[in-house]
Write an enzyme that holds these catalytic residues in place. Structure first.
Site, PDB file in Angstrom:
ATOM      1  N   PRO A   2       0.830  -1.208   0.000  1.00 22.09           N
ATOM      2  CA  PRO A   2       0.000   0.000   0.000  1.00 22.09           C
ATOM      3  C   PRO A   2       0.864   1.257   0.000  1.00 22.09           C
ATOM      4  O   PRO A   2       1.826   1.363   0.757  1.00 22.09           O
ATOM      5  CB  PRO A   2      -0.791  -0.135   1.308  1.00 22.09           C
ATOM      6  CG  PRO A   2      -0.782  -1.591   1.613  1.00 22.09           C
ATOM      7  CD  PRO A   2       0.529  -2.101   1.132  1.00 22.09           C
ATOM      8  N   GLU A   3       0.523   2.208  -0.872  1.00 22.41           N
ATOM      9  CA  GLU A   3       1.254   3.461  -0.974  1.00 22.41           C
ATOM     10  C   GLU A   3       0.324   4.616  -0.626  1.00 22.41           C
ATOM     11  O   GLU A   3      -0.779   4.392  -0.121  1.00 22.41           O
ATOM     12  CB  GLU A   3       1.863   3.583  -2.376  1.00 22.41           C
ATOM     13  CG  GLU A   3       2.759   2.388  -2.709  1.00 22.41           C
ATOM     14  CD  GLU A   3       3.405   2.450  -4.079  1.00 22.41           C
ATOM     15  OE1 GLU A   3       3.454   3.538  -4.687  1.00 22.41           O
ATOM     16  OE2 GLU A   3       3.879   1.395  -4.555  1.00 22.41           O
ATOM     17  N   LYS A  54       2.224   7.848   3.702  1.00 19.20           N
ATOM     18  CA  LYS A  54       2.042   6.417   3.930  1.00 19.20           C
ATOM     19  C   LYS A  54       1.583   6.112   5.352  1.00 19.20           C
ATOM     20  O   LYS A  54       1.829   5.013   5.867  1.00 19.20           O
ATOM     21  CB  LYS A  54       3.340   5.661   3.652  1.00 19.20           C
ATOM     22  CG  LYS A  54       3.666   5.524   2.172  1.00 19.20           C
ATOM     23  CD  LYS A  54       4.800   4.529   1.975  1.00 19.20           C
ATOM     24  CE  LYS A  54       5.090   4.307   0.511  1.00 19.20           C
ATOM     25  NZ  LYS A  54       6.135   3.290   0.306  1.00 19.20           N
ATOM     26  N   ASN A 176       6.704   1.696  -4.801  1.00 21.92           N
ATOM     27  CA  ASN A 176       7.297   0.992  -5.932  1.00 21.92           C
ATOM     28  C   ASN A 176       6.516   1.160  -7.235  1.00 21.92           C
ATOM     29  O   ASN A 176       7.098   1.440  -8.281  1.00 21.92           O
ATOM     30  CB  ASN A 176       7.422  -0.496  -5.590  1.00 21.92           C
ATOM     31  CG  ASN A 176       8.599  -1.129  -6.268  1.00 21.92           C
ATOM     32  OD1 ASN A 176       9.487  -0.438  -6.748  1.00 21.92           O
ATOM     33  ND2 ASN A 176       8.617  -2.442  -6.327  1.00 21.92           N
ATOM     34  N   ARG A 342      35.732 -12.245  -6.135  1.00 26.10           N
ATOM     35  CA  ARG A 342      35.650 -10.957  -5.466  1.00 26.10           C
ATOM     36  C   ARG A 342      34.770  -9.947  -6.195  1.00 26.10           C
ATOM     37  O   ARG A 342      33.916  -9.311  -5.591  1.00 26.10           O
ATOM     38  CB  ARG A 342      37.057 -10.392  -5.258  1.00 26.10           C
ATOM     39  CG  ARG A 342      37.075  -9.139  -4.385  1.00 26.10           C
ATOM     40  CD  ARG A 342      38.484  -8.652  -4.146  1.00 26.10           C
ATOM     41  NE  ARG A 342      39.260  -9.621  -3.394  1.00 26.10           N
ATOM     42  CZ  ARG A 342      40.301 -10.280  -3.895  1.00 26.10           C
ATOM     43  NH1 ARG A 342      40.684 -10.080  -5.130  1.00 26.10           N
ATOM     44  NH2 ARG A 342      40.965 -11.149  -3.155  1.00 26.10           N
TER      45      ARG A 342
END
EC number: 3.2.2.-
Length: 393
Positions: A2-3, A54, A176, A342
């Protein structure tokens, strides 16, 4: 997740569903929730809600003459990954209803429930918005815009624009799916440096020769990124329903799915940002070889050549044989394996909560745990080779 629009829609739902209801009794918390108990009890009270970014604030207001005497209590909710509010009959409580407010008699007894399947949601007593969050992109647009442009020197804007858009200190309410839709409409590459994208907005001034109606028309036809951070969430709110949600089978989400242009849509590509969150974009908005920093994990299907491991690549005819490679590692205590691994480990930011699983040895009898190995016999005519691996990855 949820936004901002979903929190705003949830506050509208609470206000509309509870406007004519009177609640009574104690507030119940589920036994599995780790959130705080809500010490509130009243024979008659009402519930109202408001949203900011939010977060959602719920206010419990006792009616005159209600017992015991009680001051209004405010709770601030953050929905996490799956939070929502539902109003249901008491005998049909949802399985994951972690906070419950019951209506008072007479009439059918109902329960307003905070439902959170994944249990990432949270509520705080006292009613204060979380410190550090910026102005709401939906309801405090002018303050939001000023807050961003005034703080462009902050190191948050050294990051790619797709990551900066999730920083709630500046973009309170953006999440998102919203960042994907906003960047898609402006054709901004997701990994462009945030400050480079936003600095141009500081100098943007409408021509003084334009009339007010012309200025409004120009703004609507050519919105900038900060304007879309306000107008795109507003579009979702105007759709009604619940907005984004995981219950894809519910008809309530049909309008939202039809509204999406980029997020999760067929034909779009995706990458992971350095926090492991997926950013969706259109291919032509991003030249991977120039715009995508090292370590961004692509979700596009890789070619067969790029899927080869470091040991597989040694079998290329233009390079020394695998047998020579093994001999060299035995003489030099595996310098090639260390060198090839690495860059791979440093370039991919793994989720810190996910343990790294060691790879099994490929040769029978390898003593990986002890660290002691019996020296391998080397033929006298074996040429001396410089270590490889530094160019791979």
């Amino acid at each position: 997740m949820p936004e901002g629009p979903e929190l705003h829609l949830a506050s509208q739902f609470v206000n509309e569903a509870c406007r004519a209801l009177v609640f009574g009794g104690c507030v119940e918390k589920s036994s599995v929730s780790r959130n705080p108990e809500v010490p509130f009890e009243s024979s008659a009270y009402r519930i109202s809600a408001s949203a900011r970014g939010k977060e959602l604030r719920l206010i419990l207001s006792p009616l005159p003459g209600a017992q015991p005497p009680q001051e209004p209590l405010a709770l601030v909710f953050r929905f996490g990954m799956s939070g929502s509010f539902q109003l249901v009959p008491c005998e049909e409580l949802p399985r994951h209803a972690h906070l419950r407010f019951y209506t008072a008699p007479p009439g059918p007894r109902l329960a307003l429930c905070f439902v959170d399947v994944r249990r990432f949601g949270h509520w705080d007593l006292g009613g204060k918005w979380q410190p550090g969050r910026g102005p709401c992109v939906l309801q405090e647009y002018e303050q939001f815009r000023e807050n961003v442009l005034r703080n462009l020197a902050d190191k948050a804007f050294d990051r790619p624009i797709c990551e900066a858009l999730l920083d709630q200190r500046f973009f309170n309410g953006i999440g998102n799916y919203l960042r994907a839709e906003i960047l898609y409409r402006l054709k901004i590459p997701p990994f462009e440096k945030a400050r480079s994208v936003l600095e141009a907005l500081q100098q943007r001034r409408p021509s003084p020769k334009l009339t007010l109606s012309q200025k409004i028309k120009a703004k609507l036809q050519n919105p900038d990124l900060l304007e879309l951070c306000h107008s795109v969430p507003k579009e979702v709110v105007q759709l009604g329903g619940k907005g984004y949600g995981s219950e894809s089978g519910e008809e309530d989400f049909a309008a939202f799915r039809a509204w999406l242009r980029c997020y999760g849509m067929p034909g779009m590509s995706s990458l992971q940002d350095r926090h492991g969150r997926t950013i969706w974009f259109q291919d032509r908005t991003l030249q991977l070889q120039h715009q995508c920093p090292a370590g961004r994990k692509s979700h596009k299907k890789k070619s067969k050549a790029t899927q080869l491991s470091s040991e597989d690549r040694v079998e290329d005819p233009s390079r020394p044989s695998k047998a020579l490679s093994r001999t060299r590692r035995a003489k030099r205590d595996l310098p090639e394996r260390t060198a090839t691994q690495r860059p791979e480990e440093s370039s991919l930011q793994q989720d810190p909560e996910v343990p790294t699983v060691p790879k099994k040895g490929r040769r029978k009898g390898r003593q990986a745990a002890s660290g002691h190995r019996r020296p391998r016999k080397v033929k006298a005519d074996t040429p001396s080779l410089e270590p490889e691996g530094t160019s791979a990855s």
